[in-house]
Design an enzyme around this catalytic site. Sequence first.
Site, PDB file in Angstrom:
ATOM      1  N   GLY A  12       0.819  -1.216   0.000  1.00  0.00           N
ATOM      2  CA  GLY A  12       0.000   0.000   0.000  1.00  0.00           C
ATOM      3  C   GLY A  12       0.840   1.247   0.000  1.00  0.00           C
ATOM      4  O   GLY A  12       1.785   1.371   0.780  1.00  0.00           O
ATOM      5  N   ALA A  13       0.488   2.176  -0.890  1.00  0.00           N
ATOM      6  CA  ALA A  13       1.229   3.438  -0.987  1.00  0.00           C
ATOM      7  C   ALA A  13       0.334   4.599  -0.555  1.00  0.00           C
ATOM      8  O   ALA A  13       0.266   5.621  -1.219  1.00  0.00           O
ATOM      9  CB  ALA A  13       1.766   3.634  -2.398  1.00  0.00           C
ATOM     10  N   GLY A  14      -0.362   4.412   0.559  1.00  0.00           N
ATOM     11  CA  GLY A  14      -1.073   5.528   1.184  1.00  0.00           C
ATOM     12  C   GLY A  14      -0.073   6.369   1.967  1.00  0.00           C
ATOM     13  O   GLY A  14       1.145   6.223   1.797  1.00  0.00           O
ATOM     14  N   ASN A  57       1.450  -1.475  -4.856  1.00  0.00           N
ATOM     15  CA  ASN A  57       0.257  -0.633  -4.800  1.00  0.00           C
ATOM     16  C   ASN A  57      -0.635  -0.945  -5.999  1.00  0.00           C
ATOM     17  O   ASN A  57      -0.155  -1.218  -7.090  1.00  0.00           O
ATOM     18  CB  ASN A  57       0.656   0.852  -4.798  1.00  0.00           C
ATOM     19  CG  ASN A  57      -0.483   1.757  -4.357  1.00  0.00           C
ATOM     20  OD1 ASN A  57      -1.090   1.514  -3.320  1.00  0.00           O
ATOM     21  ND2 ASN A  57      -0.799   2.764  -5.148  1.00  0.00           N
ATOM     22  N   GLU A 107     -16.117  18.610   5.504  1.00  0.00           N
ATOM     23  CA  GLU A 107     -15.243  19.195   4.475  1.00  0.00           C
ATOM     24  C   GLU A 107     -15.885  19.078   3.091  1.00  0.00           C
ATOM     25  O   GLU A 107     -15.747  19.976   2.255  1.00  0.00           O
ATOM     26  CB  GLU A 107     -13.870  18.519   4.497  1.00  0.00           C
ATOM     27  CG  GLU A 107     -13.072  18.861   5.762  1.00  0.00           C
ATOM     28  CD  GLU A 107     -11.563  18.664   5.606  1.00  0.00           C
ATOM     29  OE1 GLU A 107     -11.168  17.644   5.005  1.00  0.00           O
ATOM     30  OE2 GLU A 107     -10.795  19.531   6.072  1.00  0.00           O
ATOM     31  N   ALA A 128      -4.312  11.310   8.550  1.00  0.00           N
ATOM     32  CA  ALA A 128      -3.113  11.372   7.716  1.00  0.00           C
ATOM     33  C   ALA A 128      -1.899  11.749   8.567  1.00  0.00           C
ATOM     34  O   ALA A 128      -0.826  11.166   8.424  1.00  0.00           O
ATOM     35  CB  ALA A 128      -3.312  12.407   6.611  1.00  0.00           C
ATOM     36  N   GLN A 129      -2.095  12.724   9.439  1.00  0.00           N
ATOM     37  CA  GLN A 129      -1.008  13.199  10.298  1.00  0.00           C
ATOM     38  C   GLN A 129      -0.350  12.055  11.065  1.00  0.00           C
ATOM     39  O   GLN A 129       0.878  11.927  11.105  1.00  0.00           O
ATOM     40  CB  GLN A 129      -1.608  14.228  11.268  1.00  0.00           C
ATOM     41  CG  GLN A 129      -0.607  14.997  12.068  1.00  0.00           C
ATOM     42  CD  GLN A 129      -1.305  16.018  13.002  1.00  0.00           C
ATOM     43  OE1 GLN A 129      -0.695  16.532  13.907  1.00  0.00           O
ATOM     44  NE2 GLN A 129      -2.586  16.281  12.772  1.00  0.00           N
ATOM     45  N   LYS A 135      -4.241  25.303   7.069  1.00  0.00           N
ATOM     46  CA  LYS A 135      -4.591  24.006   6.479  1.00  0.00           C
ATOM     47  C   LYS A 135      -3.816  23.797   5.171  1.00  0.00           C
ATOM     48  O   LYS A 135      -3.247  22.728   4.935  1.00  0.00           O
ATOM     49  CB  LYS A 135      -6.103  23.981   6.210  1.00  0.00           C
ATOM     50  CG  LYS A 135      -6.606  22.764   5.486  1.00  0.00           C
ATOM     51  CD  LYS A 135      -7.163  21.744   6.434  1.00  0.00           C
ATOM     52  CE  LYS A 135      -7.667  20.513   5.697  1.00  0.00           C
ATOM     53  NZ  LYS A 135      -7.937  19.420   6.628  1.00  0.00           N
TER      54      LYS A 135
END
Lengths: 405, 405
Positions: B10-12, B37, B171, B318-319, B379
């Site tokens: 996986g390339a997240g 991926n 969002e 993500a952080q 952001k």
Amino acid sequence: MNKPKILILGAGYGGIITATRLQKTLSANEAEITLVNKNSYHYQTTWLHENAAGTLHHDRTRIQIKDVINPNKVNFIQDTVVEIKHEEKKVVLEHGELEYDYLVLGLGFESETFGIKGLKEHAFSIASINQAREIKEHIEYTFSKYHTTPADKRDELLTIIVGGAGFTGIEFVGELGNRVPELCKEFDIDREKVRIICVEAAPMVLPGFDPELVEYAVSALEKKGVEFKIGTAIKECTEEGIVVAKGDDVEEIKAATVVWAAGVRGSALVEEAGFETMRGRLKVTEHMRVPGHDNVFIVGDSALIINEEINRPYPPTAQIAIQQGFNVAHNLAVLVRGKGELQEFKPDLKGVLCSLGHDDAIGVAFDKKLTGWSASFMKKMSDNRYLFILGGLGLVLKKGKFNIF
Amino acid sequence: MNKPKILILGAGYGGIITATRLQKTLSANEAEITLVNKNSYHYQTTWLHENAAGTLHHDRTRIQIKDVINPNKVNFIQDTVVEIKHEEKKVVLEHGELEYDYLVLGLGFESETFGIKGLKEHAFSIASINQAREIKEHIEYTFSKYHTTPADKRDELLTIIVGGAGFTGIEFVGELGNRVPELCKEFDIDREKVRIICVEAAPMVLPGFDPELVEYAVSALEKKGVEFKIGTAIKECTEEGIVVAKGDDVEEIKAATVVWAAGVRGSALVEEAGFETMRGRLKVTEHMRVPGHDNVFIVGDSALIINEEINRPYPPTAQIAIQQGFNVAHNLAVLVRGKGELQEFKPDLKGVLCSLGHDDAIGVAFDKKLTGWSASFMKKMSDNRYLFILGGLGLVLKKGKFNIF
């Protein structure tokens, strides 16, 4: 004061030219001119295939009526015509009723499906701005579904069937030939997976065109990846695609997009008015009038005129509709003023050009056969010439076609 | 030579950071690193709602793996993982099989529908580039159909339901608030006809956020035309829309577009491997490893870590995934070299920012509450910082966000 009332129904090529010519010719106290149109805009029907393919934005094809009509000379009413009561000299609109002394019918065409099953329900038609942009969005949506659809059901998402290899069908597949590589890039699709299939029941492409030019067109379009199925009739259109037959061979072709570009007829409103028509088209007098109704003129797709050289009707083209607008405006001015001479309408065919995408075309102009760049250039200049007639240089610069290299 | 094999699935965020950090740390003869991926590209999951709304092109959100991976250090294989056989230290791909000494699982999330009827079949989910652009195209297509659809059936074409008022839901409706006026212009639609409805079963919007910021967000979004139905559960999703209930009040809302943005779970592959998970998430050790399997690391959405201060799991952001990538890459280098010290993973929450369209946001950064321009600016800078970590200044300039005024 009792000014004669001129009522123009429809702001297609014929109607908008009649209106803009009349506003140049007549002063405001000579006649009360009213133009009725369903939309706030006029559009160039001959450009719709580009909007449908997604190669030209629909705002380039339409012109706001307020931008070309002088409100001191012509009242514009945005409404839909419901009924023409010619005995009473009245027209019923969705939101009102209008009286007239002179009526100009420019109500355009409708799609003619010849009773082919399912076509009305499942096929698109390139007949208006609304329909053209729906086709564009439909194609983009089907392509966007490719990678979220199971492998055994997704190839048909990329198949586009165009019914008819006449003018509209050919010009549309030409644009698709240019558009598909862009779509493939946008949605990560292998170009080889996409099929553009042009199906035509007649034994040839572009009937009436010079065979040499037709050969050029077919070969150019095949190079752009268009498949032709000629002498092949669409028997049925379903939710899943079409069924075609060539002789005894019956074949089903699965396709998410079917566009019917083969048949047009005049507006049903004209025959519903009680006039005698053939598929919505009415054989007009030499002054573009309904026989026996000297105050009712017809311009554009509903007007049937016979080309006596070949004893067949002229095809209902933009070129002829525009010329009819000039003629009808002249004759109306003569009638309103009660002086001058009525002119007979004679089509003056300056040539015919069929585009094969934005970069190629075929046609005849000034009695010369043209292909490729020169034909494409002539086609664009002819489009620009119309804009000049309608709205002067300003309109040419705003909406014209200058992608000539 | 017998180099240890590191296999990253996986390339997240977690996987790509692990790979890029490893290629910086290890030399080519210290380990054989392979990244697998499904797509040729990495994408920023936290930007997908913009692609789905149509406010940002999907090519801005994705980064070709070849542009950030050094092929002399990392083998990239584009393929889909079918099965993880950890007893045999093997991974089965659709087109092959790989062996490993160290495995990093970064297989991302799946949509969790909590068994709500019809959601899987009829609702979209903002979970990949493919799905996000399908949502964009779907919305444009439904808007394009408005003027070709009978008046009694067309209003629902303009209703967009978003299930969930968490981060993604909020969002997304923020972007829609910006996008809808553009869509109305494009398709000649009255803005008043369009509904954007955010449905949330919980009694509040953005649970966990500061109430003052939430109030700001709700008010800002309502000004953009978003309707909130809070404390309202989606009971069913059908082809025609949704059925919701608030207490005993049951209501059907017709809508052409339903986007489910309420539930995520870890990849099913992790539980199918035989590891013990809770909705696809596995409680990892302090070194991000599967308990009892010292050679198997997990990063991102499948890694469950408890925030001991509140005794609840950290949300899979993500952080945190990026920080895990750094941590796992460090620890793998230590293991491969057999020297140095393993580091415990400790999330370092630098703040949390939630956008409300491209021009507004709320959040907390450097322990300060931010709203409006300053939050939106922070952001975007945080998005750009990630691009810098991943691909340096070149990538920031190519894909970064600079629409800050």
